[in-house]
Design a protein around this motif. Structure first.
Motif, PDB file in Angstrom:
ATOM      1  N   PHE A  24       0.827  -1.211   0.000  1.00 28.79           N
ATOM      2  CA  PHE A  24       0.000   0.000   0.000  1.00 28.79           C
ATOM      3  C   PHE A  24       0.858   1.257   0.000  1.00 28.79           C
ATOM      4  CE2 PHE A  24      -4.043  -1.947   2.105  1.00 28.79           C
ATOM      5  CZ  PHE A  24      -4.339  -2.560   0.901  1.00 28.79           C
ATOM      6  N   TYR A  57       0.367   3.385  -3.271  1.00 26.48           N
ATOM      7  CA  TYR A  57      -0.431   4.597  -3.116  1.00 26.48           C
ATOM      8  C   TYR A  57       0.396   5.779  -2.634  1.00 26.48           C
ATOM      9  CZ  TYR A  57      -4.223   1.303  -3.663  1.00 26.48           C
ATOM     10  OH  TYR A  57      -5.047   0.329  -4.161  1.00 26.48           O
ATOM     11  N   TYR A 102      -4.990   1.994   2.339  1.00 28.52           N
ATOM     12  CA  TYR A 102      -5.534   1.574   1.044  1.00 28.52           C
ATOM     13  C   TYR A 102      -6.121   2.774   0.297  1.00 28.52           C
ATOM     14  CZ  TYR A 102      -8.741  -0.743  -2.208  1.00 28.52           C
ATOM     15  OH  TYR A 102      -9.426  -1.134  -3.323  1.00 28.52           O
TER      16      TYR A 102
END
Lengths: 203, 93, 547
Positions: A36, A40, C337
């Motif tokens: 992640f 991201y 996330y």
């Protein structure tokens, strides 16, 4: 003596069960976390989504870990009962802890210090107490550990299955000689033990 | 903050003191009758009632806000659970 | 605007003396910061000495008696003077009132008294060291050893007693502040998660700490008057002490870790610029940990000779308390996330926290299982486990909090490159230090051993080497942070990370009065939509200038 379950196996099974799950979990959570953070990162994914929760996912990760945790508890409890239920016909040895040594007294009245001699393939029950502060008898090879408390009688049992020498240690801090309060467990053949325990060595 | 501080009348305080003294007398009296293990429970009950008086009147708990009253009850409950759980050990040893 | 550093000083109390009579929560927080850092570095040094002694078999740098005193002192200082007060007393004092839009805590004078009690406790601990030989009982003070040893247990116990009062009063102050001083527009579910974690912690502090103070009094009573409370020959109970001790000391580990979890719950959403995943679940899990964590104390006592029934009950409850901790870990990772994650030193420390705390929590499952516990109880396995949770957990949360709030507290930004190097050095040293100790524990090496059997030599050597790496990392971190104070060009922005809680709406460092106009409370405390709309560059800074 094959009908007696050696608690060492139960303890190890519980340990591997729990640590196995833990490794899987740790590995998964770490990988996902690192993925992640890289996937991201702000330079590549500048506009964040606005997700505040997901009750289905949250219910799942409450429910499933609860089941796993309960299974771990059961495995631990089985191992514990194995350590606590002494089979019949065990050789009983009285253990007295003192700062800083261990005294073992056999049914024949024979006494030894810092050396526990037991016959192979016979369950041994140790009745433990202390003369002064709290000590704790620990024989790593047999997964046995129990505190020696003055005024309280505690017990442990183990099944030595292989002839040899094992070490025992004190694991409850008892003062300046704590680290020296070690001893040896000698597992010998039944004949050798019978001969030894009867012989009068002047104690 | 309890918005207005409550001043307890002397009469209330005096009556409470009297009740406490009477209960002390009862405690002493109860020890002279031998009821076996019941004695301990009687003494503890009387002591709890006395503690209740002290808390409610002398320590103003009667006139405090809901939050404080509940906090206090929660504390007593916490202590009771703690002591109760020790009996998982002591009662089964 | 003038910051709280330029508070007008009353006559006769200039300079440092004006700090000693301050009621300002921000100044009291800084008093705590520097006193706690002092104790932390002292205890780190003592821990290093322990590892140095164990690096090679036999006597090397310490005698056996000295070694026993050093590990006792290491434990007492780390527990009572560092981990318990670190996050609430420094960051709680500084940011709790600001987080809820208040001017100060509810009882500012009591707050200063708590600091004085803290210092008094520390001084008594030092006095006991130089008077009659420091106690050699371990921080657990188990009877009957603590009653029969002829070292100076009473003074050390008295020090812990005073520190207990400091902790209780801080807890009381926080509970009252949160109930009474929240901004009128801020409901319970609009509070930041750090504040929530402090609220749960404060209740545990308030309810559990009296138990340890009374228990420590009992030890002193036994030493002086020999009443026989723990002596079965006179109707006492030999393991009652252990119950009373752990009734406090187990909840105490949650006093230590909950605020740490609160810190991580602040840093992760800010770094990902995304709302925290499952706000309510995190709040609920904090409260669940506080309640359930108070009911598992006897899992420290499986081998003590207590009843098998108790082992059953406490083992079961221990597994129950593992769930809320797991929920938090899942929520943190889920927060990442689809975020827009910017790597910063506080985030790096937070990620290390999640990893190390997970290891600590998972090895805790081995210890919670009744049968598996017996083998590893009181061995190096336990020592490694609680260092993973206490140091890898709370300690790393403390480092993360330092790096996260440093620019706000001092208005100065530290050097990022050095911060990253320090974080990697500390984490790598940490792993090299404590992973071998898991192995040593499984091989059967007991804790609190001055010397050991030859088969444990390799593990102890690696652990000692890791400890040295870790200490070097901590040293670099301190130099970097404290060094930033001396430099002029590194003035920090008001909101260097793009945070949305109230402390980032006021100047760095904050003014004497926290808010010059009523703070604007958001409906949802982690709403980053405005920050994100302002574009990718907003709020993030140039590490060179800190702007």
């Amino acid at each position: 003596m094959t009908d007696i379950i050696n608690p060492v196996a139960l303890v190890d099974r519980s340990f591997y069960f729990i640590i196995g799950f833990s490794f899987v979990f740790l590995f998964a959570i770490t990988l996902v976390m690192i993925y992640f953070v890289i996937r991201y990162r702000r330079s590549r994914h500048p506009v964040p989504a606005d997700i505040r929760g997901n009750w289905k996912l949250e219910t799942a990760w409450i429910f499933i870990p609860t089941l796993i945790a309960l299974a771990m508890f059961v495995s631990g409890w089985q191992a514990y009962t194995g350590l606590r239920n002494v089979p019949e016909g065990a050789l009983e040895v009285d253990v007295i802890a003192q700062s800083f040594s261990w005294i073992f007294i056999y049914p024949t009245g024979k006494e030894t210090e810092n050396e526990l001699r037991v016959p192979v393939n016979t369950p041994v029950k140790l009745n433990i107490t202390s003369m002064d502060v709290i000590h704790s008898l620990y024989i790593p090879a047999f997964r046995v550990k129990v505190d020696a408390v003055k005024g309280l009688s505690t017990y442990a049992w183990f099944l030595p299955e292989t002839i040899g020498e094992y070490f025992l240690q004190c694991t409850e801090f008892c003062g300046v000689g704590h680290a020296d309060m070690t001893g040896v467990v000698r597992v010998v053949s039944e004949d050798a033990f019978d001969e030894w325990v009867e012989e009068d060595d002047g104690w | 903050m309890a918005s207005e501080s409550h001043i307890v009348e002397y009469k209330t305080l005096g009556l409470t003191l009297a009740a406490l003294l009477v209960l002390t007398g009862v405690t002493v009296g109860a020890t002279s009758i031998d009821l076996g293990w019941v004695n301990v429970w009687i003494a503890l009950m009387i002591a709890s009632v006395k503690a209740g008086f002290v808390l409610l009147v002398f320590m103003h708990m009667r006139w405090e806000g809901r939050t404080l009253q509940w906090s206090f009850l929660a504390t007593v409950l916490f202590l009771a659970v703690m002591i109760g759980f020790i009996f998982w050990d002591v009662a089964f040893r | 605007m003038t910051s709280f550093y330029q508070t007008p000083e009353p006559a006769g109390f200039t300079g440092i003396r004006s700090w000693l009579i301050t009621f300002d929560h921000k100044r009291i927080a800084l008093l705590y910061l520097f006193s706690i850092l002092f104790w932390f570095l002292l205890a780190v040094t003592l821990g290093g000495l322990i590892r140095l002694e164990l690096m090679f078999p036999g006597k090397t740098v310490l005698s056996a008696q000295m070694y026993n005193s050093v590990f006792t002192l290491h434990g007492v200082i780390m527990i009572f003077l560092f981990i318990i007060p670190a996050l609430p007393a420094i960051f709680g004092n500084f940011f709790l009132p600001i987080h809820i839009g208040a001017e100060d805590v509810y009882f500012p004078r009591l707050n200063l008294l708590s600091w004085y009690l803290y210092m008094a406790g520390g001084i008594v601990a030092i006095v006991s060291l130089f008077s009659d030989g420091f106690p050699d009982t371990g921080w657990t003070f188990y009877v009957p050893f603590s009653i029969s040893t002829n070292t100076n247990v009473s003074t050390a116990v008295f020090a812990a007693f005073i520190l207990g009062f400091s902790s209780m009063l801080t807890g009381l102050n926080f509970i009252t502040t949160i109930h009474k001083l929240r901004a009128k527009t801020m409901g319970w579910l609009q509070m930041p998660l750090f504040t929530w974690s402090l609220y749960a912690t404060a209740w545990v502090q308030l309810l559990a700490t009296p138990v340890i103070t009374i228990t420590l009094v009992l030890v002193v009573v036994e030493r002086f008057f020999n009443v026989g409370l723990f002596d079965p020959a006179r109707g006492g109970d030999p393991i009652l002490y252990q119950h009373l001790f752990w009734i406090y000391s187990h909840p105490a580990v949650y006093i230590m870790i909950l605020p740490g979890m609160g810190v991580i719950s602040e840093i992760i959403p800010v770094s990902a610029r995304k709302s925290i995943f499952g706000y309510k679940a995190i709040v609920a899990s904090s409260l669940a940990i506080a309640i359930a964590g108070s009911l598992v104390w006897a899992h420290h006592m499986y081998t003590s000779g207590m009843s098998d029934t108790a082992v059953f009950v406490f083992s079961l409850l221990t597994f129950v308390v593992a769930i809320p901790s797991a929920i938090k870990v899942f929520s943190w990772v889920a927060t990442l996330y689809k975020g827009a994650i910017e790597m910063t030193p506080p985030l790096l420390f937070s990620l290390c926290f999640i990893y190390l705390f997970s290891v600590g929590g998972l090895t805790g499952l081995v210890l919670g299982a009744a049968g598996a516990n017996i083998h590893v109880h009181d061995t190096h396995f336990v020592v490694a486990h609680f260092h993973f949770t206490m140091f890898g957990g709370t300690g790393f949360a403390f480092f993360a909090a330092l790096h996260y709030w440093w620019p706000k507290m001092f208005g100065k930004m530290y050097d990022f490159k050095k911060a990253y190097i320090a974080a990697i050095l500390v984490t790598a040293g940490f792993m090299l230090h404590y992973v071998p100790m898991f192995v040593l524990g499984l091989q059967g090496m007991p804790r609190r051993y001055y010397d050991y059997l030859p088969q444990y030599a390799a593990g102890n050597f690696f652990a000692g080497f890791g400890a040295l790496c870790m200490i070097a990392g901590i040293g670099l971190m301190m130099v970097n942070l404290l060094g930033s104070l001396a430099r002029e060009r590194t003035a920090a922005a008001d909101d260097p990370w793009g945070g949305v809680t109230l402390e980032w709406t006021i100047p760095s460092p904050p003014p004497l009065h926290n808010f010059d106009k009523d703070p604007e409370v958001m409906d949802y405390p982690y709403d980053f939509t405005k920050v994100a709309d302002a574009g990718p560059g907003a709020g993030s800074m140039d590490p060179e200038t800190g702007k």
